[in-house]
Design an enzyme around this catalytic site. Structure first.
Site, PDB file in Angstrom:
ATOM      1  N   PRO A 137     -43.777-105.163  78.391  1.00 53.88           N
ATOM      2  CA  PRO A 137     -42.708-105.582  79.301  1.00 53.88           C
ATOM      3  C   PRO A 137     -42.299-104.434  80.226  1.00 53.88           C
ATOM      4  O   PRO A 137     -42.402-103.278  79.855  1.00 53.88           O
ATOM      5  CB  PRO A 137     -41.540-105.917  78.366  1.00 53.88           C
ATOM      6  CG  PRO A 137     -42.103-105.984  76.997  1.00 53.88           C
ATOM      7  CD  PRO A 137     -43.370-105.208  76.986  1.00 53.88           C
TER       8      PRO A 137
ATOM      9  N   SER B 224     -57.058-101.579  63.195  1.00 55.27           N
ATOM     10  CA  SER B 224     -57.287-100.247  63.747  1.00 55.27           C
ATOM     11  C   SER B 224     -56.770 -99.108  62.874  1.00 55.27           C
ATOM     12  O   SER B 224     -57.007 -97.944  63.167  1.00 55.27           O
ATOM     13  CB  SER B 224     -56.707-100.156  65.164  1.00 55.27           C
ATOM     14  OG  SER B 224     -55.309-100.126  65.078  1.00 55.27           O
TER      15      SER B 224
ATOM     16  N   LYS C  88     -52.215 -95.456  72.944  1.00 57.63           N
ATOM     17  CA  LYS C  88     -52.218 -94.702  71.690  1.00 57.63           C
ATOM     18  C   LYS C  88     -52.262 -93.200  71.952  1.00 57.63           C
ATOM     19  O   LYS C  88     -51.547 -92.427  71.296  1.00 57.63           O
ATOM     20  CB  LYS C  88     -53.405 -95.134  70.831  1.00 57.63           C
ATOM     21  CG  LYS C  88     -53.207 -96.532  70.225  1.00 57.63           C
ATOM     22  CD  LYS C  88     -54.435 -97.005  69.506  1.00 57.63           C
ATOM     23  CE  LYS C  88     -54.157 -98.343  68.817  1.00 57.63           C
ATOM     24  NZ  LYS C  88     -55.359 -98.907  68.221  1.00 57.63           N
TER      25      LYS C  88
HETATM   26  P1  ADP Z   1     -42.830-107.182  83.726  1.00 53.75           P
HETATM   27  O1  ADP Z   1     -42.985-108.425  84.503  1.00 53.75           O
HETATM   28  O2  ADP Z   1     -44.109-106.484  83.477  1.00 53.75           O
HETATM   29  O3  ADP Z   1     -42.051-107.338  82.472  1.00 53.75           O
HETATM   30  P2  ADP Z   1     -41.198-106.385  85.933  1.00 53.75           P
HETATM   31  O4  ADP Z   1     -42.128-106.729  87.030  1.00 53.75           O
HETATM   32  O5  ADP Z   1     -40.070-107.297  85.668  1.00 53.75           O
HETATM   33  O6  ADP Z   1     -42.005-106.181  84.595  1.00 53.75           O
HETATM   34  O7  ADP Z   1     -40.665-104.924  86.157  1.00 53.75           O
HETATM   35  C1  ADP Z   1     -39.405-104.449  85.765  1.00 53.75           C
HETATM   36  C2  ADP Z   1     -38.845-103.542  86.804  1.00 53.75           C
HETATM   37  O8  ADP Z   1     -39.620-102.358  86.886  1.00 53.75           O
HETATM   38  C3  ADP Z   1     -38.871-104.148  88.187  1.00 53.75           C
HETATM   39  O9  ADP Z   1     -37.717-103.809  88.847  1.00 53.75           O
HETATM   40  C4  ADP Z   1     -40.071-103.494  88.838  1.00 53.75           C
HETATM   41  O10 ADP Z   1     -39.916-103.413  90.212  1.00 53.75           O
HETATM   42  C5  ADP Z   1     -40.097-102.132  88.199  1.00 53.75           C
HETATM   43  N1  ADP Z   1     -41.448-101.607  88.119  1.00 53.75           N
HETATM   44  C6  ADP Z   1     -42.313-101.751  87.116  1.00 53.75           C
HETATM   45  N2  ADP Z   1     -43.476-101.137  87.377  1.00 53.75           N
HETATM   46  C7  ADP Z   1     -43.344-100.591  88.595  1.00 53.75           C
HETATM   47  C8  ADP Z   1     -44.207 -99.824  89.437  1.00 53.75           C
HETATM   48  N3  ADP Z   1     -45.448 -99.508  89.053  1.00 53.75           N
HETATM   49  N4  ADP Z   1     -43.745 -99.463  90.608  1.00 53.75           N
HETATM   50  C9  ADP Z   1     -42.502 -99.768  91.003  1.00 53.75           C
HETATM   51  N5  ADP Z   1     -41.635-100.464  90.272  1.00 53.75           N
HETATM   52  C10 ADP Z   1     -42.047-100.889  89.076  1.00 53.75           C
END
Ligand code: ADP
Length: 837
Positions: free
Chosen positions: A393, A714, A757
């Site tokens: 997440p 694993s 890991k």
């Molecule tokens: P997921 O769907 O994987 O659970 P989200 O897309 O909801 O995650 O991301 C959570 C927050 O983190 C969002 O505000 C997103 O913009 C930010 N975020 C996550 N990864 C990045 C990244 N690589 N670059 C910029 N912002 C990111």
């Protein structure tokens, strides 16, 4: 001759029918029954009552029109207070032949006074008294004469007869409750009659019998038999009356409810007309009809829409049916059928947008750009790829999906599939189901408003199936390009085209995605971020976003690298950056408050500010063991939050060869432990483990943090290492962590989640990591700054694992536990070569 209703009142004492109102009734009372001669015979004038069949005790008014032959004997009898006899001629089938025969049973009659009615009609009251056996009938001048004998009762009192009487009385009471003409007095009077023959005759007189039945009852001189037949007739009559009442009440209630409904409907429509100048009822129909004609529907949907519109017009406006049809038609109107946005296939534009919103995520961005490239070269290609973003997440899966939609200039919608276990949630309920609606797919399409949105299906790994049908099967139809141009929703009933939708699914792990679905998707991994990446994401995106959200965009606020590190390590515990963003938000909210209160606030956030605003740190990095210990090895596990180090403890104790495992170990991990033990047993000779060692010792494997379930293969090599260490008494190096599956012969097999890991091991201060050689390729995903600081040893066999992980060679060591056990058995003095420990 006319026949009037029967009456009876033989004694004249009780008068339930109020016969005393008849003036001639009293004279009837004076009439004495004839006395029989010595042979028991009676002789006297008779009249032929033909079809006017009376039973004893019945009374009737006989109306005559100018019939001196009948009148003369009646008048004479009346004047002399004498009875006469009634006989019944039986009509011959030959109409011309005179009536020659008579019924063999007749009646003795008392005659009342003659009343002159209008138009030469006369009426006389007759009371039937006794049955008589007709012996002879002859004509004496103009007078009919009869000789007859009295019928003597032939029955005896018996319990059965009393019971029969009671049953008849009960049935009669029921009968009286079903008809209107028998009042309580009559019922009481008849209930108290004791003679079975009289009881039967009185009751029969109140029944509506056919002529034949009446004749049969007259002829039946055996009282019990007559009474039984009377019971049958009563019961038959009662059943008929009940049925009649039931039918009547049903018809009545139907009439009532119809009338009620019509009445209410009438009222409502009058009120509606009052309120809306008479336009209300039709306006819904018109609105829907207009809306439907203004959209482009596929033929099948158009047909259904027309059909339902027709039904709508024919249903009363305020019936539930009407509401249901309207809801359905609204769905047809609201769903997108032909509205399509034009894709922006400009790769540079797309790249700019993707880079603008996201740090890293190279693989995912590249794949999108490839897709655009192919689309721009071959625009007619209709088939959409189904991408599946897999990762912990907060790693940017959803937000990247949104950016893809922005880049393509399509609308973006998402639906979460977490916990969906019913096919109907995907495909909807049939319209016959109360409160039915389309499934989540079409509900989301309605929100999309176009037929080609970027459609994100979140948490596809959290689908579950149960007896309600398999939602994965329905999803397959949604995603499969071979089928999804005609997706069928139970509610909509007409097929819906999903082929222009760009589906992106997301999952935390591929392991729990149904295989059939996994097959159709292209997996793109989103791995967890290391500290440096998190700091970069915070600096480039998150801080700016949170400044805007908290109204501080004009303030040049920065976080020092140490402050960000403090947040990442002390206040979040995650592979992604969701909590990091939340904590940054918390800090900025505190600053926003200071600012709005007019107080001074820091422009540069340091570690001290973090502690001040967020309180003491909540997490402490998992730390590697400080000392080398026997039976304690460190595995690295992959979790949905990223990687984590996981100590495994093994204890060898006296026992009976049992293997015990604790700490919420899943099935696969248990099998893995069995395999590790078998591997060790196969090395029994090489490691010089005594023959009966495994039979006489118990082995206990424990994986701490028992509240968290752990599973997967694993930890195989770690289990084997801890076991070997415990059995042989050789400590395991505390700064080594490992991952890999083990076979019975000690071969090391590759596992997943290498990047996570290795990052987890690094975070925990481990500097040597043992990985399966076959996982070498996965090291490409590990950031170089991490690889430079960790010593990676690639292994193919347990021999290499033990060589790297144990502080001493396992070979030529006498097992410590076995030795100490042997010592116990024989006594220390008999043990010349006990090993030093
Ligand atoms: P997921 O769907 O994987 O659970 P989200 O897309 O909801 O995650 O991301 C959570 C927050 O983190 C969002 O505000 C997103 O913009 C930010 N975020 C996550 N990864 C990045 C990244 N690589 N670059 C910029 N912002 C990111």
């Amino acid at each position: 001759m006319y026949r009037d209703p029967f009456f009876f009142n033989p004694s004249g004492q009780d008068d339930p029918f109020q016969l005393s109102r008849f003036s001639s009734l009293n004279s009837l009372r004076n009439v004495k029954d004839r006395k029989p001669d010595k042979q028991g015979r009676l002789v006297g004038p008779a009249i032929d009552l033909e079809d006017m069949l009376l039973l004893p005790h019945a009374m009737t008014a006989l109306t005559l029109i100018d019939d001196p032959e009948t009148l003369a004997p009646l008048q004479e009898a009346y004047q002399n207070d004498q009875t006469i006899f009634a006989c019944y001629s039986v009509a011959d089938s030959d109409l011309n032949a005179p009536p020659l025969s008579y019924l063999e049973v007749g009646l003795e009659l008392a005659v009342g006074s003659l009343i002159n009615l209008d138009e030469g009609r006369q009426s006389v009251l007759l009371q039937a008294r006794r049955r008589v056996n007709v012996e002879e009938i002859w004509q004496d001048g103009r007078q009919l004469m009869m000789r007859c004998s009295l019928i003597k009762p032939r029955h005896r009192k018996s319990a059965a007869l009393t019971a029969l009487c009671r049953a008849v009385v009960d049935e009669f009471k029921h009968y009286a409750s079903l008809v209107e003409f028998l009042n309580d007095d009559v019922v009481k009077y008849i209930s108290e009659v004791e003679d079975p023959g009289d009881l039967a005759d009185m009751i029969l007189s109140t029944l509506d019998l056919t002529e034949e039945d009446r004749a049969a009852f007259l002829l039946q001189t055996n009282a019990p038999v007559r009474l039984e037949a009377c019971l049958r007739s009563l019961m038959k009559e009662n059943r008929l009356l009940e049925l009649e009442a039931e039918i009547q009440s049903r018809v009545q209630s139907e009439l009532d409810s119809n009338q009620r409904e019509n009445y209410l409907r009438e009222q409502i429509s009058t009120l509606q007309k009052e309120l809306n100048d008479g336009k209300a009822v039709d306006s819904d129909y018109q609105e829907l009809s207009d809306a439907l004609s203004s959209i482009q529907l596929p033929p099948e949907a158009r047909e259904e829409a027309d059909k339902e519109l027709g039904r709508l017009a024919a249903t009363p406006p305020f019936s539930p049916e009407n509401g249901m049809i309207q809801t359905y038609l609204h769905w047809l109107v609201d769903l997108p059928w032909d509205k399509e946005t034009e894709d922006n296939l400009d790769i540079n534009h797309a790249r700019t947008i993707l880079e603008m919103n996201h740090f890293g995520l190279k693989k995912a961005k590249d794949r999108i750009l490839e897709y655009l490239a192919v689309r721009s070269l071959k625009p007619t290609r209709n088939r959409q790829p189904i991408l599946c973003f897999i990762g912990p997440p907060g790693t940017g899966k959803t937000s990247l999906g949104k950016s893809i939609a922005d880049a393509l200039e399509r609308s973006f919608v998402r639906v979460s599939l977490g916990g969906v276990h019913d096919e109907a949630e995907i495909r909807g309920h049939r319209r016959t189901y109360i409160g039915a609606l389309p499934g989540r797919i079409l509900q989301t399409m309605r929100k999309a408003k176009t037929i080609n949105p970027v459609f994100m299906l979140d948490e596809i790994d959290k689908l579950s199936s149960d007896f309600q049908g398999d939602p994965a099967a329905a999803l397959l139809e949604v995603l499969d390009p071979e089928q999804n141009y005609a997706f069928s929703d139970h509610y909509l009933e007409v097929s819906y085209d999903l082929s222009k939708v760009l589906f992106i699914t997301t999952a935390n792990t591929a392991a729990s995605i149904p295989a059939a679905l996994l097959d159709r998707m292209e997996l793109i991994e989103f791995s967890g971020y290391i500290l440096e990446e998190k700091t970069a994401i915070a600096n480039q995106f998150l801080i700016q976003k949170q400044l805007q959200e908290n109204g501080l965009e004009d303030e040049p606020i920065v976080f020092t690298p140490e402050a960000l590190k403090a947040i990442v390590e002390g206040y979040t515990y995650e592979a992604g950056v969701r909590n990091l963003e939340r904590e940054i938000g918390s800090v900025l909210r505190k600053i926003a408050r200071l600012k709005s209160e007019g107080q001074t606030f820091p422009r540069e956030i340091t570690v001290d500010h973090i502690v001040e605003f967020l309180g003491p740190a909540e997490f402490f990095p998992a730390e590697a063991e400080q000392n080398d210990e026997i039976g304690l090895a460190t595995a690295i596990a992959w979790t949905e939050n990223g990687g984590e180090i996981m100590p495994i403890e093994v204890l060898v104790i006296d026992g009976k060869g049992n293997l015990q495992m604790t700490g919420q170990i899943g099935e696969i991990m248990q099998e893995s432990a069995q395999a590790a033990l078998s591997y060790l047993k196969s090395k029994q000779e090489l490691f010089q483990i005594p023959d009966d060692f495994f039979e006489e010792m118990d082995i206990h494997i424990h994986v701490p943090e028992g509240s968290i379930p752990k599973d997967g293969p694993s930890a195989g090599i770690t289990l084997a290492t801890a076991l070997t260490s415990a059995v042989l008494g050789v400590p395991v190096r505390h700064d080594v962590a490992m991952t890999g599956e083990v076979t019975l012969r000690g071969r090391v097999l590759p596992v997943g989640g290498i990047r996570e890991k290795v990052l987890a091991a690094k975070r925990s201060g481990i500097n040597t990591v043992l990985l399966p050689r076959k996982n070498e390729k996965d090291l490409r995903d590990v950031p170089p700054q991490v690889l430079n600081n960790v010593h990676i040893i690639l292994v193919e066999h347990m021999d290499e694992v033990l060589a790297a992980a144990l502080v001493d060679k396992p070979i030529n060591r006498k097992p410590r536990a076995a030795a100490s056990r042997a010592k116990k058995k024989k006594g220390a003095s008999d043990q010349p070569d006990a090993p030093e420990t």
